[in-house]
Design a protein around this motif. Sequence first.
Motif, PDB file in Angstrom:
ATOM      1  N   HIS A 158       0.940  -1.000  -0.065  1.00  0.00           N
ATOM      2  CA  HIS A 158       0.031   0.330  -0.391  1.00  0.00           C
ATOM      3  C   HIS A 158       0.994   1.063  -0.125  1.00  0.00           C
ATOM      4  O   HIS A 158       0.722   1.928  -0.155  1.00  0.00           O
ATOM      5  CB  HIS A 158      -0.751   0.159   1.374  1.00  0.00           C
ATOM      6  N   ARG A 186      -1.936   8.784  -8.154  1.00  0.00           N
ATOM      7  CA  ARG A 186      -3.044   8.415  -8.805  1.00  0.00           C
ATOM      8  C   ARG A 186      -3.918   8.284  -7.263  1.00  0.00           C
ATOM      9  O   ARG A 186      -3.395   8.645  -6.065  1.00  0.00           O
ATOM     10  CB  ARG A 186      -2.912   6.655  -8.553  1.00  0.00           C
ATOM     11  N   ARG A 199      -6.798   6.457  -5.305  1.00  0.00           N
ATOM     12  CA  ARG A 199      -6.695   5.004  -4.408  1.00  0.00           C
ATOM     13  C   ARG A 199      -7.931   4.844  -3.428  1.00  0.00           C
ATOM     14  O   ARG A 199      -7.890   5.627  -2.529  1.00  0.00           O
ATOM     15  CB  ARG A 199      -5.465   5.081  -3.392  1.00  0.00           C
ATOM     16  N   PRO A 200      -8.995   3.917  -4.362  1.00  0.00           N
ATOM     17  CA  PRO A 200      -8.142   3.600  -5.823  1.00  0.00           C
ATOM     18  C   PRO A 200      -8.722   3.851  -6.788  1.00  0.00           C
ATOM     19  O   PRO A 200     -10.279   4.700  -6.444  1.00  0.00           O
ATOM     20  CB  PRO A 200      -9.480   1.908  -5.050  1.00  0.00           C
ATOM     21  N   SER A 201      -8.687   3.511  -7.328  1.00  0.00           N
ATOM     22  CA  SER A 201      -9.026   3.977  -9.060  1.00  0.00           C
ATOM     23  C   SER A 201      -9.443   3.116 -10.139  1.00  0.00           C
ATOM     24  O   SER A 201      -8.295   1.980  -9.739  1.00  0.00           O
ATOM     25  CB  SER A 201      -7.983   4.700  -9.463  1.00  0.00           C
ATOM     26  N   THR A 241      -5.989   2.359 -12.867  1.00  0.00           N
ATOM     27  CA  THR A 241      -4.895   1.467 -11.677  1.00  0.00           C
ATOM     28  C   THR A 241      -5.415   0.183 -11.549  1.00  0.00           C
ATOM     29  O   THR A 241      -4.714  -0.624 -12.621  1.00  0.00           O
ATOM     30  CB  THR A 241      -4.821   1.593 -10.281  1.00  0.00           C
ATOM     31  N   PRO A 258      -6.660  -0.376   0.234  1.00  0.00           N
ATOM     32  CA  PRO A 258      -7.266  -0.078  -1.452  1.00  0.00           C
ATOM     33  C   PRO A 258      -6.420  -1.423  -2.697  1.00  0.00           C
ATOM     34  O   PRO A 258      -6.698  -0.969  -2.778  1.00  0.00           O
ATOM     35  CB  PRO A 258      -5.673   0.808  -0.742  1.00  0.00           C
ATOM     36  N   PRO A 259      -4.948  -1.379  -2.024  1.00  0.00           N
ATOM     37  CA  PRO A 259      -4.580  -2.302  -3.405  1.00  0.00           C
ATOM     38  C   PRO A 259      -5.009  -3.679  -3.360  1.00  0.00           C
ATOM     39  O   PRO A 259      -5.557  -4.046  -4.439  1.00  0.00           O
ATOM     40  CB  PRO A 259      -2.823  -2.667  -2.994  1.00  0.00           C
ATOM     41  N   GLU A 291      -8.370  -3.411  -5.772  1.00  0.00           N
ATOM     42  CA  GLU A 291      -7.868  -3.138  -7.397  1.00  0.00           C
ATOM     43  C   GLU A 291      -7.398  -4.055  -7.263  1.00  0.00           C
ATOM     44  O   GLU A 291      -7.679  -4.372  -8.857  1.00  0.00           O
ATOM     45  CB  GLU A 291      -6.962  -2.040  -7.576  1.00  0.00           C
TER      46      GLU A 291
END
Length: 403
Positions: A8, A60, A62-64, A67, A89-90, A93
């Motif tokens: 992260h 960027r 987060r999250p998006s 990505t 968040p990761p 994604e």
Amino acid sequence: MRVLVYPHAMEVGGSQLNAIELGAAVQAMGHEVAVIGEPGPLVEYVHKAGLEHLPLDPGRRRPSMTTVRMLRELSARRGLDVIHGYEWPPGVEAFYAGLRGPAAAVCTIMSMAVAPFLPSSLPLVVGTREIQEQAAPGRRHVHLIEPPVDVAANAPGHDAAGFRREFGLEEGPFDLVVVSRLAPELKLEGILTAVDVVGRLAAELDIRLVIVGDGAARAQVEERAAAANAAAGRRVVVLTGQLLDPRPAYAAATACLAMGGSALRSLAFAKPLIVQGEVGFFELLTPETEKIFLSQGWYGIGRAPEEGAPKLESMLRGLYAGPGLRRELGEYGRRLVVERFSLERAARVQLSIYEQAVSERLATLDAVGTAAGVLRYKLRRKYERWRGTHAQDDFNAVARRPG
């Protein structure tokens, strides 16, 4: 197997270090592992671990979905089998990238609580038995990997002479060492208590507190340390700043004050360990208290903040007066970490989780609920920031922990 590890952040911290070290251990077992993340101090650590680093834009959202699309395209281009996100968040994604992409998604949560909006079909890895039991209802898989330690790289006998010279730490005093992020959540209360306690004890004992780390709360710690040093008339609290390789600091310690992964690294160096938590929690690791930490993790919540200082003072007095006790507890802690928390053991468990994730598919129905949950969370955080009541590290904020 081809694995993409997605921490992260790339600042020094327990979750990120676990991600990189476990990734390197999985690669050593014959698999291909790369790490993706924004620029930061740990990029050098990634390279030293023999892993490829793939850059991410630090600006960027987060999250998006941008990505997510990038991760999906990367999976197809590189033939990835697994995208492993660390923290929520990761993890979110990785989940969306895995819904329509070729790679399976896995998420590790090393925070003290699991975000409720994480998809129920997303394989989760947590760091304590207690959090595993709390998170399991309604989820397909919640695995346990206790924070691992490379017990070969972190071991007694590491050279501390250069560290002592650099920071003017002559041998002789009882050195209580803290290796920690200086963060307002989770960390700050215990560190400030330690500064005050050591400052008072220094009037009668040859004791010193060495704080290794950096972060948003550094100015507060420096101010409290300056007051303790002025009252003692000498340097009884020393801040070194962040060290990418803190092993010499552990090696120089007489005893350690720590939580989480830092607690286990302290044990790997055969140092007596006082586990730090919040709301006045301090507890000396002994064979009698071991079961507490094997259940709830290397952390705790006390009953009242004002109880912390006298408890910590009593433990430090006992360790200061008992070199035999220090040696006994150090040897016991080293045995515990070698037998239960070795990096090689954790890597084997991690690989089995990857294999299971590849054999199963994520549930498409989770996508809508997850998106709605993230949106509600973001709106709440925005409102709390407007009111000035937000926690910087929300799922480590004590008020939000189940318990």
